[in-house]
Design an enzyme around this catalytic site. Structure first.
Site, PDB file in Angstrom:
ATOM      1  N   ASP A 170      27.142 -12.226  -9.482  1.00  0.00           N
ATOM      2  CA  ASP A 170      25.713 -12.199  -9.176  1.00  0.00           C
ATOM      3  C   ASP A 170      25.513 -13.112  -7.979  1.00  0.00           C
ATOM      4  O   ASP A 170      25.467 -14.336  -8.118  1.00  0.00           O
ATOM      5  CB  ASP A 170      24.895 -12.671 -10.383  1.00  0.00           C
ATOM      6  CG  ASP A 170      23.409 -12.853 -10.072  1.00  0.00           C
ATOM      7  OD1 ASP A 170      22.970 -12.364  -9.007  1.00  0.00           O
ATOM      8  OD2 ASP A 170      22.702 -13.479 -10.890  1.00  0.00           O
ATOM      9  N   LYS A 229      20.475 -15.095   1.514  1.00  0.00           N
ATOM     10  CA  LYS A 229      20.420 -13.710   1.021  1.00  0.00           C
ATOM     11  C   LYS A 229      19.203 -12.972   1.566  1.00  0.00           C
ATOM     12  O   LYS A 229      19.244 -11.755   1.767  1.00  0.00           O
ATOM     13  CB  LYS A 229      20.396 -13.720  -0.505  1.00  0.00           C
ATOM     14  CG  LYS A 229      20.351 -12.353  -1.172  1.00  0.00           C
ATOM     15  CD  LYS A 229      20.421 -12.495  -2.677  1.00  0.00           C
ATOM     16  CE  LYS A 229      20.302 -11.171  -3.387  1.00  0.00           C
ATOM     17  NZ  LYS A 229      20.410 -11.308  -4.856  1.00  0.00           N
ATOM     18  N   GLU A 270      20.940  -4.991  -9.400  1.00  0.00           N
ATOM     19  CA  GLU A 270      20.762  -6.038 -10.406  1.00  0.00           C
ATOM     20  C   GLU A 270      20.089  -5.539 -11.683  1.00  0.00           C
ATOM     21  O   GLU A 270      20.493  -5.939 -12.782  1.00  0.00           O
ATOM     22  CB  GLU A 270      19.984  -7.207  -9.792  1.00  0.00           C
ATOM     23  CG  GLU A 270      20.810  -7.973  -8.755  1.00  0.00           C
ATOM     24  CD  GLU A 270      19.981  -8.896  -7.893  1.00  0.00           C
ATOM     25  OE1 GLU A 270      18.757  -8.992  -8.114  1.00  0.00           O
ATOM     26  OE2 GLU A 270      20.534  -9.519  -6.964  1.00  0.00           O
ATOM     27  N   ASP A 280      12.704 -10.029 -13.208  1.00  0.00           N
ATOM     28  CA  ASP A 280      13.718 -10.904 -12.610  1.00  0.00           C
ATOM     29  C   ASP A 280      13.027 -11.963 -11.760  1.00  0.00           C
ATOM     30  O   ASP A 280      12.619 -11.715 -10.625  1.00  0.00           O
ATOM     31  CB  ASP A 280      14.674 -10.066 -11.751  1.00  0.00           C
ATOM     32  CG  ASP A 280      15.851 -10.883 -11.216  1.00  0.00           C
ATOM     33  OD1 ASP A 280      15.832 -12.116 -11.360  1.00  0.00           O
ATOM     34  OD2 ASP A 280      16.787 -10.269 -10.672  1.00  0.00           O
TER      35      ASP A 280
END
Length: 852
Positions: free
Chosen positions: A8, A69, A173, A197
């Site tokens: 992850d 990211k 994800e 999330d």
């Protein structure tokens, strides 16, 4: 046996997991922690710091990069990049535009791509996992947000490869979360799931429907700049207010604000488990004040209520986009460390009902565990080069020999970017690379990595091997399992453990090999997260592949009309997104190709597209049933502006080469073919290692210079042929010498030198005057049989008169002959216009009109 690591790769933290004894287990890093902060820094001597050590440098505020990211696979002009930079705030690292239009981040006086920074993080995760387990991880399954488009997915895959992995799968994800919770095998009632999330830096919500072996994203939402760091910021602000209220003489030191942010994060975590938490900061600030306070959970909840409310609002909005109500949802999966905040669960429980919230797996770890489960479900690998399907135990593709395991890498001691171990120097900084470790065998387990751990079967948190009870939830733990050996004996099988017979299976099976009991999860087939379409002439996007289409799939065919002529260039530009206008969507890739000869008017164009498991696009096009192009390309990270200009440059250069190839030298043809090849790679979305604008400027200048050189070479030849008797001897000698020099330069494709010589030829011709230039061109066109017979005879007569007058030194007759050429010029221009070559166009498909 080749081990696969589930990763992850998060905005704030990253987690690794693997299949051990049939279960997905999180691997602790070198610090004994499950999560590695996604932070990179340099210490005082320039050494690389990754993870917690790098995070500690944020308090100092020097040479630290975090949350990279958000910048992965994006162009510097992207509004998302501007938002991300603004979110860094004061003290953030420098972000600039790269030569290819991408993003660069500044670290220690050097510029790095986000992919290179992510590779440093992944490399550290790989090394920590190998040191902890004593296993070599050659492959990885890496997760990405569901909203990622092709450039972001490609950048993630590239980072994994740079870190030394063969990236077996890039997994959304939400799908990883569903796998970790035991979903994706599908049932007759096709459950609908919300994945909430809330990570450290982003908030994403996905609505999934689970059909047998398919995970379909019905709707996506969220805020890519909202996360637990915002909670930390709010709590840190509250702490600073209390500090200043209790200590009016407090004077901050550089770094105090960052230290308060760190302590605020720790308080937030403690307040998720307790009703209050105490903070003591002795000798804080320039005046060394002693700050002591107790913060109640209600204080934190009041501070973050607007942000939590905003996330719930995004959830309900996403449900509306999917045409669903809360009662239509079967389960809510909580993902991301900040989803553990009690207020979050309270607000979600008020919407869906507390019974629907899945809280049995640590939200911080479940995505990595899902990635490990996905690794266990991979029964085959698709070669990313030739698309051959290979067994997971293969090291190389049987079809083309490409590696199906990661290449050995070493860390460059100068710039710290991982590099192929077979190289002597770093491709980034040209620094010398150290020798690589032997590739054979497995790495020795590092005792300094800490004691062995196993995951609690109830809460899934790592627990020391040998413990009888889980210290977090009190669950009784199983005894130690058989150690894993290098050949996969003992408990080392990569597959799932059967809940019925407790046997561990090999990877790739969906039912137990020992008792035939089906597993609750199956390898989820990839589906397109966005519609994929083709740009039409009017700018609209013609959808070829609908959102949610499983892939790989057989070719999808669409028929269009095309209005074009020979010499035109066909552009097939593909986009993905929901907007009707193509340019508002994300570019996926493009194909540019010349049309077959003899094309004229409106024709029927058939386009087919197929998508491989590795998202390689195969495009075929045919006119009136005759196929004329087959091309493979990967996702494109080229901005539309660059791609449009590259198409124009390629069209002009290809047209020039096609028209004048008989007059170009072999070396010149090779030069132009190489440039056309680079343009093709650029248009197909491949890297070319150059500044894109500079490369296009150079390519266009190359064509213009070559055109000038060809024109002057032709002029020199024509002057020598038609005017040899009319020129002064010294002028004839100078022109001959220049022509010979020009030929020698062209024979080696030295265009710069050839251009300078051509300028001298131009000047020599200009010195001879406009009258003789007119004579040369008229005679040349007459020789080419491009004129009507009468005009050709008139030109030949005028030339004979001019030669005779020059031989007789009769200036009056010479002037009369030159005037005849002047009189003939308008008719010459008219007849030449009829033969003038139309410049090529860039043409695009049009929708086929229905008849009747």
């Amino acid at each position: 046996m080749h081990r696969t690591l589930g990763i992850d790769l998060g905005t704030t933290n990253s987690v690794a997991a693997w299949m051990s004894h049939g279960s997905a287990e999180v691997i602790l890093n070198r610090d004994g922690e499950a999560a590695t902060p996604s932070v990179v820094a340099l210490d005082g001597d320039g050494s690389l710091l990754v993870g917690a050590a790098a995070l500690g440098r944020r308090a100092v505020g020097q040479d630290v990069v975090w949350a990279v990211k958000r910048l992965m696979g994006r162009q510097f002009e992207d509004p998302e990049v501007r938002r991300a930079v603004e979110h860094l705030g004061a003290g953030g690292y420098a972000v600039s535009g790269a030569a290819d239009g991408g993003v660069l981040v500044r670290l220690g006086g050097r510029d790095y791509t986000p992919t290179q920074i992510s590779a440093m993080i992944l490399r550290r995760i790989k090394r920590d996992a190998e040191a902890r387990t004593g296993e070599r991880f050659d492959r990885a399954v890496i997760t990405v947000p569901a909203y990622f488009h092709e450039p972001q997915i490609a950048a993630t895959r590239d980072a994994g490869q740079l870190a030394g992995f063969h990236v077996a799968r890039v997994l959304p994800e939400p799908t990883a979360a569903a796998l970790a919770h035991g979903y994706t095998a599908g049932t007759d009632d096709a459950p609908t799931i919300v994945v909430y999330d809330l990570g450290g830096g982003t908030f994403d919500v996905s609505v999934l429907t689970l059909v047998t072996e398919l995970t379909d994203n019905l709707a996506l939402g969220g805020d890519r700049l909202l996360g637990g760091e915002d909670f930390d910021h709010l709590l840190a602000g509250h702490l600073e207010q209390e500090l200043r209220a209790g200590h009016p003489d407090y004077e901050p030191l550089p770094g105090d604000a960052r230290l308060l942010r760190v302590h605020a994060e720790q308080l937030k975590i403690r307040l998720s488990r307790a009703g209050s938490a105490e903070l003591v900061l002795p000798a804080f600030g320039a005046g060394a004040v002693n700050f002591h306070t107790t913060v109640g959970r209600e204080v934190l909840e009041k501070l973050i209520e607007p942000q939590v409310g905003a996330t719930v609002g995004e959830v309900t909005a996403t449900l509306r986009n999917a045409s669903l109500l809360p009662e239509d949802i079967d389960h809510v999966l909580l993902v991301g460390g900040s989803s553990s905040v009690p207020l979050v669960r309270e607000r979600l429980g008020a919407v869906f009902g507390a019974a629907k919230l899945r809280t049995d797996i640590d939200p911080m770890l479940c995505v990595a565990q899902g990635a490990a489960v996905q690794a266990a479900l991979l029964g085959e690998l698709e070669c990313p080069h030739c698309l051959t399907t290979c067994p997971p135990e293969a090291s190389d593709c049987a079809g083309c020999g490409a590696r199906l395991v990661g290449r050995p890498t070493v860390d460059c001691p100068t710039c710290h970017v991982p590099a192929d171990a077979s190289r002597d120097t770093c491709p980034v900084c040209d620094g010398a690379l150290p020798d690589a470790e032997p590739e054979d065998g497995v790495p020795a387990r590092d005792a300094a990595a800490g004691p062995d751990t196993q995951n609690c079967p109830n809460c899934h948190l790592p627990v020391l091997v040998g413990s009888e009870l889980c210290p977090a939830c009190g669950t009784a733990l199983p005894g130690p399992a058989t150690p894993v050996t290098a050949d996969g004996a003992g408990g080392g099988a990569d597959g799932l453990r059967c809940a019925s017979c407790d046997e561990t299976n090999p990877a790739g099976v969906t039912a137990c090999r020992f008792c035939d009991e089906p597993f609750p999860v199956a390898d989820p087939q990839n589906v397109t997260a966005h519609p994929l379409g083709l740009r039409l002439k009017d700018g609209r996007m013609s959808v070829l592949v609908e959102k949610g289409t499983p892939y790989p799939f057989e070719p999808v065919l669409r028929t269009y009309t095309l209005n074009a002529s020979t010499g035109d260039t066909l552009e097939l530009a593909f986009y993905e997104g929901e907007f009707r206008h193509a340019e508002r969507n994300q570019p996926f890739g493009a194909v540019h190709c010349g049309l077959p000869s003899g094309i004229s008017g409106t024709r029927r164009l058939t386009v087919s597209v197929e998508l491989s498991a590795d998202r390689l696009v195969v495009v075929r096009a045919s006119l009136e049933g005759e196929q004329f192009v087959v091309q493979h390309f990967r996702r494109s990270v080229v901005p539309p502006r660059i791609r449009a200009r590259a198409g124009e440059v390629k069209r002009d250069l290809a047209h020039f080469v096609e028209r004048w190839h008989r007059e170009l030298t072999e070396a010149e043809l090779d030069l132009h073919q190489a440039t056309l090849g680079k343009l093709d790679r650029l248009l197909a979305g491949e890297g070319i290692q150059d500044s894109l604008d500079t490369f296009l400027d150079d390519a266009d200048r190359q064509r213009r210079h070559q055109s000038f050189v060809r024109d002057q070479a032709a002029d020199a030849s024509l002057y020598r042929h038609h005017l040899a008797a009319l020129m002064a001897p010294e002028a004839r000698e100078r022109l001959g010498a220049l022509y010979d020099d020009l030929r020698r330069a062209r024979d080696v494709a030295d265009l710069d030198r050839a251009y300078r010589i051509a300028e001298h030829i131009r000047d020599e011709a200009a010195a001879l005057g406009a009258d003789l230039r007119r004579v040369v061109y008229a005679c040349a066109f007459a020789d080419q049989d491009r004129l009507q017979p009468r005009l050709r005879r008139d030109i030949e007569d005028a030339k004979r008169d001019l030669d005779a007058a020059h031989a007789a030194a009769d200036d009056h007759r010479r002037r009369q002959a030159l005037d005849r050429f002047l009189v003939l010029q308008p008719e010459l221009d008219t007849q030449l216009d009829a033969h003038r070559v139309r410049p090529p166009r860039l043409v695009r498909p049009e929708e086929q009109r229905s008849e009747g």
